[in-house]
Design an enzyme around this catalytic site. Structure first.
Site, PDB file in Angstrom:
ATOM      1  N   THR A 335       0.923  -1.402   0.028  1.00 39.19           N
ATOM      2  CA  THR A 335      -0.131   0.028   0.019  1.00 39.19           C
ATOM      3  C   THR A 335       0.818   1.144  -0.137  1.00 39.19           C
ATOM      4  O   THR A 335       2.145   1.201   0.187  1.00 39.19           O
ATOM      5  CB  THR A 335      -0.829   0.040   1.480  1.00 39.19           C
ATOM      6  OG1 THR A 335      -0.054  -0.069   2.346  1.00 39.19           O
ATOM      7  CG2 THR A 335      -1.947  -1.147   1.012  1.00 39.19           C
ATOM      8  N   CYS A 336       0.190   2.225  -0.111  1.00 38.90           N
ATOM      9  CA  CYS A 336       0.711   3.713  -0.341  1.00 38.90           C
ATOM     10  C   CYS A 336       1.379   4.183   0.884  1.00 38.90           C
ATOM     11  O   CYS A 336       1.801   5.352   0.973  1.00 38.90           O
ATOM     12  CB  CYS A 336       0.168   4.613  -1.326  1.00 38.90           C
ATOM     13  SG  CYS A 336      -0.349   4.012  -2.910  1.00 38.90           S
ATOM     14  N   ASP A 337       1.133   3.842   2.041  1.00 42.68           N
ATOM     15  CA  ASP A 337       1.309   4.311   3.260  1.00 42.68           C
ATOM     16  C   ASP A 337       2.616   4.098   3.851  1.00 42.68           C
ATOM     17  O   ASP A 337       3.040   2.848   3.271  1.00 42.68           O
ATOM     18  CB  ASP A 337       0.264   4.187   4.245  1.00 42.68           C
ATOM     19  CG  ASP A 337       0.371   2.836   4.517  1.00 42.68           C
ATOM     20  OD1 ASP A 337      -0.192   2.112   3.792  1.00 42.68           O
ATOM     21  OD2 ASP A 337       0.594   2.133   5.759  1.00 42.68           O
ATOM     22  N   ASN A 375      -6.578   0.219   0.074  1.00 48.22           N
ATOM     23  CA  ASN A 375      -5.861   0.575  -1.135  1.00 48.22           C
ATOM     24  C   ASN A 375      -6.101  -0.163  -2.423  1.00 48.22           C
ATOM     25  O   ASN A 375      -5.363  -0.299  -3.561  1.00 48.22           O
ATOM     26  CB  ASN A 375      -4.280   0.612  -1.041  1.00 48.22           C
ATOM     27  CG  ASN A 375      -3.466   1.870  -1.339  1.00 48.22           C
ATOM     28  OD1 ASN A 375      -2.514   2.158  -1.125  1.00 48.22           O
ATOM     29  ND2 ASN A 375      -4.198   2.931  -1.984  1.00 48.22           N
TER      30      ASN A 375
END
Ligand SMILES: *Cc1c(COP(=O)(O)O)cnc(C)c1O
Length: 413
Positions: A335-337, A375
């Protein structure tokens, strides 16, 4: 479901870009039977650990006849695979409508409580349905203290004196009364069970009646990988831990009462591995296609070093590094975090390359049951694999269990 001899064969055949769960039904059956043989009472599999239909069905086939459930979803999942399986509803804090459903529609007659308001809630339903309280066993959950990868005693359980009060109240209404505790998950210190048994003994000795049973909960540890740099003493083997528990049960005279255990992790961990792909290698960092919001949150919260096996992509012809040098890689999730970074490294050969696969072993517990759709990533591909993870073909690099001993001799990366 497609069937393969090993995860390596699956990876090389399917060349998957999305994570693939490798299910090993024979391992699941063997581990369930092993536990049932070791534990001197009944085994209730904790459904929350992995409630997939294929898991519950395989356990029923292996002879598991009791399941620890906590919600209508879990009642339904167990019923779907077995008409006759007994369910024990051991969540101490329940919705009244769920208690009603449990008693009325699922025939559940074993429950847990840790407060008098829960007793009142239960009794309202029992009276409304005109059930004889004497047909119901209520376990009073006792608070415990100990060391586990997960400490669950903070949330549930009555202090010993309070447990005595609740027990007396239940007995007066006419219920059969047992005692239970759950010491947490992935217990590494065998004293933890003894301390809980000592509390249960204290409570039992102050009750005016004989208890109907003792439920020692779950928490039995599964085997994971070893971090060669870890200073922690090695975990006790399950056999050792269990013989200690058996001895303690006897010492406190609990071998005379009906016993129940609610194992989850120890039964299902080895039954799955997970094939992930290295989407990108950046120095000593690997970006993979799974992570803490999907299959790997348990390893993150529990700070568990997962055993990992390298599956190099044969299409990659040139690699940097030495194939027999095992080094730690920091693992970043899909995911993008930036929270999605594993708390423990994977130990793998220095030659890992973008596009290679990694088989993560012993991932059956608290992995697919904790998947989120965060996501837009939701791993949901399954294959069956026949060879146990620990018995795989000799890999190019296997930073895990037994072979870790070899890796420890290697020079520091
Ligand atoms: C989670 C849970 C279990 C299973 O724990 P494991 O550590 O997976 O064995 C058993 N009993 C209760 C009450 C639980 O909450």
């Amino acid at each position: 479901m497609q069937r393969f001899e090993s995860a390596r064969e699956a990876a090389r055949t399917l060349r998957p870009d999305a994570p693939v769960y490798c299910f090993r039904p024979d391992v699941l059956k063997a581990d369930a039977r092993r536990f049932m043989e070791m534990f001197p009472g009944r085994t209730a599999y904790a459904v929350k650990t992995n409630g997939e239909e294929l898991v519950l069905r395989t356990l029923a086939e292996a002879g598991v006849t009791m399941f620890d459930v906590a919600s209508p979803g879990e009642f339904e999942a167990v019923r779907a695979v077995s008409r006759g399986a007994e369910m024990i509803y051991m969540h101490p804090v329940k919705a009244q409508s769920d208690i009603r459903l449990a008693l009325e529609s699922y025939g559940i007659r074993v429950l847990a409580v840790d407060h008098e308001d829960e007793v009142a809630k239960l009794t309202r339903v029992v009276r409304a349905l005109d059930i004889d309280p004497g047909s119901i066993t209520v376990f009073v959950r006792i608070q415990t203290k100990g060391h586990a990868a997960y400490e669950l005693s903070k949330k549930f359980g009555a202090g010993p004196a309070h447990a005595v009060e609740i027990g007396e109240r239940l007995n007066k209404i006419g219920y059969r009364v047992g005692l239970c505790f759950h010491v947490g998950s992935q217990i590494e210190d065998p004293d933890t069970y003894e301390r809980a048994l000592a509390s249960a003994d204290w409570v039992r000795n102050r009750l005016s009646f004989d208890i109907a049973g003792l439920d020692v909960g779950g928490g039995f540890p599964a085997e994971y990988g070893l971090d060669p740099n870890s200073k922690k003493p090695p975990m006790p083997a399950l056999g050792q831990l269990m013989s200690r528990v058996r001895g303690d049960l006897k010492e406190y005279g609990f071998d005379e009462v009906p016993l129940v255990a609610e194992p989850g992790r120890v039964i299902v961990a080895r039954a799955f591995s997970l094939i992930v792909r290295v989407l990108l290698r950046k120095g000593r960092r690997l970006y993979i296609n799974d992570g803490i919001w999907a299959s790997l949150s348990d390893s993150w919260t529990g700070k568990i070093t997962l055993p990992a096996r390298y599956i190099p992509d044969p299409a990659i012809k040139s690699r940097a590094g030495e194939a027999d040098k095992i080094v730690p890689f920091r693992v970043c999730g899909a995911t993008c975090d930036s929270v999605d970074i594993l708390s423990r490294p994977f130990w793998l050969p220095e030659t890992v390359h973008t596009g290679d696969w990694i088989e993560i072993g012993h991932i059956g517990a608290y992995s697919l049951s904790l998947r989120t759709r965060f996501n837009g990533f939701y791993p949901d591909t399954f294959v069956e694999v026949t060879t146990p993870f620990d018995e795989g073909d000799t890999p190019e690099g296997f930073a895990s269990l037994e072979t870790m001993a070899g890796a420890m001799d290697l020079p520091e990366g």
